[in-house]
Design a protein around this motif. Structure first.
Motif, PDB file in Angstrom:
ATOM      1  N   LEU A   4      13.074 144.280  16.028  1.00  0.00           N
ATOM      2  CA  LEU A   4      11.977 143.409  15.592  1.00  0.00           C
ATOM      3  C   LEU A   4      12.284 141.955  15.913  1.00  0.00           C
ATOM      4  O   LEU A   4      11.420 141.195  16.357  1.00  0.00           O
ATOM      5  N   ALA A   5      13.556 141.556  15.703  1.00  0.00           N
ATOM      6  CA  ALA A   5      13.953 140.170  15.967  1.00  0.00           C
ATOM      7  C   ALA A   5      13.810 139.849  17.459  1.00  0.00           C
ATOM      8  O   ALA A   5      13.255 138.812  17.838  1.00  0.00           O
ATOM      9  N   PHE A   6      14.287 140.765  18.310  1.00  0.00           N
ATOM     10  CA  PHE A   6      14.152 140.554  19.762  1.00  0.00           C
ATOM     11  C   PHE A   6      12.676 140.451  20.149  1.00  0.00           C
ATOM     12  O   PHE A   6      12.286 139.600  20.942  1.00  0.00           O
ATOM     13  N   ALA A   7      11.857 141.346  19.578  1.00  0.00           N
ATOM     14  CA  ALA A   7      10.431 141.366  19.924  1.00  0.00           C
ATOM     15  C   ALA A   7       9.761 140.045  19.571  1.00  0.00           C
ATOM     16  O   ALA A   7       8.770 139.647  20.186  1.00  0.00           O
ATOM     17  N   CYS A   8      10.305 139.371  18.562  1.00  0.00           N
ATOM     18  CA  CYS A   8       9.729 138.087  18.141  1.00  0.00           C
ATOM     19  C   CYS A   8      10.440 136.913  18.825  1.00  0.00           C
ATOM     20  O   CYS A   8      10.207 135.755  18.457  1.00  0.00           O
ATOM     21  N   ALA A  45       6.295 143.181  12.236  1.00  0.00           N
ATOM     22  CA  ALA A  45       6.619 141.827  12.698  1.00  0.00           C
ATOM     23  C   ALA A  45       5.709 141.458  13.853  1.00  0.00           C
ATOM     24  O   ALA A  45       5.234 142.332  14.584  1.00  0.00           O
ATOM     25  N   SER A  46       5.450 140.156  13.979  1.00  0.00           N
ATOM     26  CA  SER A  46       4.662 139.677  15.102  1.00  0.00           C
ATOM     27  C   SER A  46       5.101 138.274  15.469  1.00  0.00           C
ATOM     28  O   SER A  46       5.337 137.447  14.587  1.00  0.00           O
ATOM     29  N   PRO A  47       5.217 138.004  16.785  1.00  0.00           N
ATOM     30  CA  PRO A  47       5.543 136.623  17.188  1.00  0.00           C
ATOM     31  C   PRO A  47       4.412 135.648  16.860  1.00  0.00           C
ATOM     32  O   PRO A  47       4.631 134.449  16.878  1.00  0.00           O
ATOM     33  N   GLN A  48       3.220 136.174  16.566  1.00  0.00           N
ATOM     34  CA  GLN A  48       2.098 135.273  16.231  1.00  0.00           C
ATOM     35  C   GLN A  48       2.097 134.985  14.737  1.00  0.00           C
ATOM     36  O   GLN A  48       1.287 135.538  13.985  1.00  0.00           O
ATOM     37  N   GLY A  49       3.016 134.117  14.312  1.00  0.00           N
ATOM     38  CA  GLY A  49       3.162 133.818  12.887  1.00  0.00           C
ATOM     39  C   GLY A  49       2.131 132.822  12.404  1.00  0.00           C
ATOM     40  O   GLY A  49       1.501 132.124  13.191  1.00  0.00           O
TER      41      GLY A  49
END
Lengths: 386, 293
Positions: free
Chosen positions: A162-166, A124-128
């Motif tokens: 993963l959700a928190f990280a994003c 996962a990455s916040p940079q979608g």
């Protein structure tokens, strides 16, 4: 085997992944009606096995059903050319007509096989919405991973991390965890080899949706994924590759050069392409015949190569293990005799039954260029096309 | 000595069909002790002089089998590997091609906590020419006993490399085909560790290919090795995104390219062979430079 976006979304939805409201259309009229059914506005998305469809003109926003019809008329039937497709592009046979969504945030999510760890990994990455390779290169700190351990299975806490990280929290945390768990379940149940949602979108009205979806199924699991394998769209495969597949040859890849290759073993086949390149030529195909156990199988493979209009010369490079060189030799003679292989043909045989294989070649009046060893074979076949 | 196989190896073949029977004969002709075949439901029969049993457990108890060679078709291959592990067979070699990757995820997990070593799947097997001990499908004529170990993801490239070595008079201590699938029991790195520890091995040929990062992991270990390593990476001219025959041979990302692997291995001190026809001559030169040939 790759699924189209609409097929991947239907699969993911079965496992609880929320997807935008969407309707597949195969004609401009169907796209017009679908847009009306979605409230009069929609995004029209070309269905082809490639990313970067938007830049190539394969994704358009329609503000009225009439506009949707126009866009669909332009997209359906086009050859979509992206950096992933090669210059010939891929045909578009349908469009996905989807509700427009108000984007608050986009993140990246995928499941792939981590060869080294020996288990799948959720990334996962916040940079979608970006190319994940580029993100990994430029900002590796923005990539988060959790493995799917087959002993414990993928756990909720891993999805939460993963959700928190994003940046999902509060009311959006639950829906994001459901989406991640759904993606993992779909991957495991469908023998996924790669599954990607890029982007996952948090909408302004608080929904968490898979705005795009890619899904590939492990070809080795075809025997137990029959329903999914039936979704294969043959129009997305090269004609020569379909011909090879239908002839029972699993390991054929069409390439851009003019030297046809018949080799046993994937490694030797790759090395043969490399040797041809080093000798100044370019291969027209990769073909691993594997364990050819009959001259007929060899003839069938040589027919695929011999009837390719791009092929100006052919290299047969065999190192027999399970494959027998005498069988290969007979197959080459038969293909030549039947006129299926008119191009100059270089033959290099080694390994199992090589004396008998060479004797068969010697005993035949068919004209062949014999080679001794790898470099010699590559040199001779390159000379034959010059 | 040697790697994984020696004079004391006693081979059981799981899946005693056409391929299993043919390779049982080839191995016996070579001098290997093939002690038993396992095909559930045919226990008690004798096929071509080889006693058949229903389970691997019986093969171990009755015939002291210590190497299992698996030809069971892909849908049952994971089961066969796990049965051999449960029976405590120390070396398990799976030839079968096309095992689903998620099956291998479970198999790999079991072997990670096991005393057994798994080689493959989708591999040509293991041979020790000095001991005439063979569990695999490789042609035996090309081998010459000697001091070079050969490790490869590809089967036919093992034969090619061994043939080139033999032609220049360089013999082999053994070859290990680790397999062409994305998830395999023994990595190239692990296989390097085995040859590094083997007193009969002086140098190693490593044949990698595009896809994954296994060659980079091997490079990390090569930095610490005492023995020279000669490397060829197949697929330098393969297009990205296309699966080149082996399920694991697909370039997905920069690390999977031949160039990236060559660079990592060169920096680790390995000798890189660019042209596949130069494997034998390059190893001969490396051995001579070190006074080993």
């Amino acid at each position: 085997m790759k699924l189209h976006e609409y097929q991947a979304k239907a699969l993911l939805a079965k496992y609880g992944v929320v997807v935008p409201k969407g309707i597949v259309a195969r004609t401009p009229e169907e796209a017009e009606k679908a847009t009306a059914d979605l409230g009069g506005k929609a995004v029209i998305k070309a269905q082809a096995h490639t990313g970067a469809r938007g830049k190539a003109g394969g994704v358009k926003v329609a503000n009225t059903p009439a506009e949707a019809k126009q866009h669909a008329a332009a997209i359906i039937g086009m050859q979509l050319v992206t950096h992933q497709t090669g210059p010939q592009g891929l045909p578009v046979g349908s469009v996905l007509v989807e509700e427009l969504i108000d984007i608050d945030k986009e993140v990246y999510l995928s499941v792939a096989i981590d060869n080294s760890a020996g288990m799948p990994v959720v990334i996962a990455s916040p940079q979608g919405g970006m190319d994940i390779e580029a993100v990994a290169a430029d900002s590796p700190d923005a990539i988060f991973k959790q493995h799917i351990d087959p002993a414990a299975g993928f756990r909720d806490y891993q999805a939460r991390e993963l959700a928190f990280a994003c940046g999902f929290e509060g009311a959006t945390l639950g829906p994001m965890v459901v989406l991640i768990m759904g993606l993992v379940k779909a991957f495991e149940a469908s023998d996924g080899s790669i599954a990607e949602i890029n982007p996952v979108v948090l909408t302004k009205d608080g929904r968490v949706l898979a705005a795009d979806a890619k899904f590939s199924i492990d070809d080795s699991a075809a025997y137990r994924q029959k329903a999914n394998m039936e979704l294969q769209d043959r129009s997305q495969e090269a004609a020569k590759e379909l011909e090879a597949h239908d002839a029972g040859i699993q390991n054929y890849v069409k390439l851009d050069g003019n030297i046809g290759c018949l080799v046993n073993g994937a490694g030797l086949a790759m090395a043969t392409l490399d040797a041809i390149k080093m000798a100044g030529g370019d291969a027209a195909n990769f073909l691993d015949i594997g364990t050819a156990n009959s001259p007929e199988a060899v003839v069938a493979a040589l027919r695929i190569i011999g009837t390719d209009p791009d092929v100006k010369a052919v290299l047969v490079n065999i190192f027999g293990g399970l494959a027998r060189t005498d069988v290969i030799a007979q197959g080459v003679i038969d293909a030549k005799t039947q006129g299926l292989l008119p191009q100059p043909t270089v033959v290099r045989l080694a390994g199992t039954n090589v004396e008998e294989g060479l004797r068969i070649l010697d005993a035949s009046p068919v004209e062949l260029i014999r080679a001794d060893g790898f470099a010699d074979a590559a040199r001779r076949v390159v000379a034959a096309v010059k | 000595m040697g790697v994984l196989m020696d004079e004391n190896s006693r081979v059981v073949i799981q899946g005693f069909g056409a391929a299993g029977q043919r390779e049982a004969k080839n191995s016996r002709d070579y001098g290997t002790q093939v002690v038993c075949g396992v095909t559930p439901g045919r226990g008690g029969q004798t096929i071509d002089g080889v006693p058949i049993r229903n389970t691997v457990r019986e093969a171990v108890d009755e015939f002291q089998a210590n190497v299992s060679l698996i030809f069971v078709p892909a849908p049952g291959a994971a089961d066969a590997m796990l049965e051999a592990e449960a029976a405590g067979v120390p070396v398990i070699i799976c030839i079968t091609e096309g095992v689903p990757v998620l099956d291998m995820v479970r198999v790999k997990r079991v072997f990670s906590g096991s005393k057994s070593t798994l080689i493959g799947p989708n591999c040509p097997g293991v041979i020790n020419p000095a001991a005439r001990s063979r569990a695999g499908i490789m042609p035996v004529d090309v081998y010459l006993p000697g001091n070079v170990g050969v490790i490869s993801r590809s089967g036919t490239l093992v034969y090619e490399a061994v043939d080139q070595l033999t032609r220049v008079g360089v013999g082999q201590s053994g070859s290990v085909g680790v397999g062409g699938d994305p998830i395999i029991g023994t990595s190239q790195r692990k296989a390097l560790e085995l040859f590094e520890a083997d007193p009969d091995t002086a140098a190693i040929v490593l044949i990698g290919e595009i896809g994954g990062t296994a060659e980079q992991e091997a490079a990390e270990y090569i930095k610490t090795m005492s023995k020279p390593v000669v490397v060829f990476i197949a697929g330098a001219t393969a297009p990205p995104g296309r699966r080149m025959g082996h399920a694991g041979a697909i370039i997905a990302g920069a690390a999977g390219t031949a160039a990236a692997k060559q660079q990592a291995l060169r920096e680790a001190g390995a000798t890189i062979v660019e042209n596949p026809s130069d494997i034998g001559s390059t190893m001969l030169k490396v051995l001579k430079d070190r006074g080993l040939a």
